[in-house]
Design an enzyme around this catalytic site. Sequence first.
Site, PDB file in Angstrom:
ATOM      1  N   SER A  21       0.262  -1.370   0.151  1.00  0.00           N
ATOM      2  CA  SER A  21       0.165   0.102   0.024  1.00  0.00           C
ATOM      3  C   SER A  21       1.017   1.557   0.125  1.00  0.00           C
ATOM      4  O   SER A  21       1.695   1.534   0.585  1.00  0.00           O
ATOM      5  CB  SER A  21      -1.048  -0.103   1.086  1.00  0.00           C
ATOM      6  N   ASN A 127      -4.698  -0.319   8.317  1.00  0.00           N
ATOM      7  CA  ASN A 127      -4.569   0.124   8.397  1.00  0.00           C
ATOM      8  C   ASN A 127      -4.283   0.811   9.403  1.00  0.00           C
ATOM      9  O   ASN A 127      -5.323   1.545   9.735  1.00  0.00           O
ATOM     10  CB  ASN A 127      -3.520   1.160   7.348  1.00  0.00           C
ATOM     11  N   CYS A 130      -2.979   4.323  12.957  1.00  0.00           N
ATOM     12  CA  CYS A 130      -3.376   5.686  12.968  1.00  0.00           C
ATOM     13  C   CYS A 130      -4.614   5.944  14.537  1.00  0.00           C
ATOM     14  O   CYS A 130      -4.869   4.589  15.388  1.00  0.00           O
ATOM     15  CB  CYS A 130      -4.736   5.663  11.656  1.00  0.00           C
ATOM     16  N   LYS A 165      -2.514  -4.964   9.475  1.00  0.00           N
ATOM     17  CA  LYS A 165      -1.123  -4.576   9.023  1.00  0.00           C
ATOM     18  C   LYS A 165      -1.117  -4.576  10.108  1.00  0.00           C
ATOM     19  O   LYS A 165      -1.004  -3.152  10.980  1.00  0.00           O
ATOM     20  CB  LYS A 165      -0.749  -3.525   7.925  1.00  0.00           C
TER      21      LYS A 165
END
Length: 302
Positions: A21, A127, A130, A165
């Site tokens: 990515s 992901n 964050c 991930k």
Amino acid sequence: MTDQSVQIGGLTLKNPVLTASGCFGYGLEYDDFYDVAELGGICTKGLSLAPRLGNPPERICETPSGMLNAIGLANVGVEAFCTEKLPRLRERGVTVVANVFASSVEDFVALARRLDAETGVHAIELNVSCPNVKEGGIEFGKDPRMCARVTEAVRAATRLPVWVKMSPEAGDIAGVALACEAAGADAVTAINTIRGLTIDLERRKARLANRTGGLSGPALRPVALRIVWELSSKLRIPVIGIGGVSTARDAVEFLLAGASAVQVGTANFADPSAARKVADGLREYTTARGVAARDLIGGARQ
Ligand SMILES: Cc1cc2nc3c(=O)[nH]c(=O)nc-3n(C[C@H](O)[C@H](O)[C@H](O)COP(=O)(O)O)c2cc1C
């Protein structure tokens, strides 16, 4: 040619090489170089509910054996991806892994639902590096409980395979990965970048506008390899290795450490055909030895 296919949960990849990515756009940009449908798959640039412009420049700079990036998750947004990019990927028969990010569990779920409504998406990669703005801003991926909650909620919202991930910055990565497995993840991908800093001596300022950025490339490879080794010995679900894969030999190293597939990231910036060359080289390596690609998985651990 020996069998190159690998199984990632319910999904069969034609070979173990995907692109990572953020390092391969939405796949279509590489059309002039080769047929990206030849790859095991492509992971899209991280998608959010709304489009994002990301950080101001400088957003990328080279470092020893790698690079730092602080792109700031610039992307076209999930809607434009579904209407403008996905139909062309679908036409070409590309295996598409949609990488998504959000700052709340609800937004992760909304992204998964939107992608689930389309044909041509083969898996969703979360992901989790964050911040969870609704719970004090700690990154989802650093906390096993929060990472499990987002995995479980996305799992319930989609029929697609869910890959999570891993952030190398989680103190207890195995704990996070095991919590994701228990919450229904189909695979984990490891690893995302590690934060770094580099300073311009003339300006006496950080070279990146954001100051810090994520370190990627060969400098990351031994760290990624160690984490893949550790996770694949503890998990029942497949581990996909990422971090500095530039050649077929690097990919073999990851498979032998226990990865079921690899993703090629930074190497695409130096050579747009890098991922195809890795897949070609892996096919030659396995064929010369009369083994299937899947026979390499975990080979160095026996
Ligand atoms: C410019 C750039 C952008 C990235 N964007 C994302 C992203 O949007 N989502 C994500 O999960 N990882 C992102 N990554 C991390 C990569 O997918 C990968 O995990 C990391 O770069 C390590 O692999 P590599 O050494 O092969 O590049 C990005 C990396 C780079 C270099």
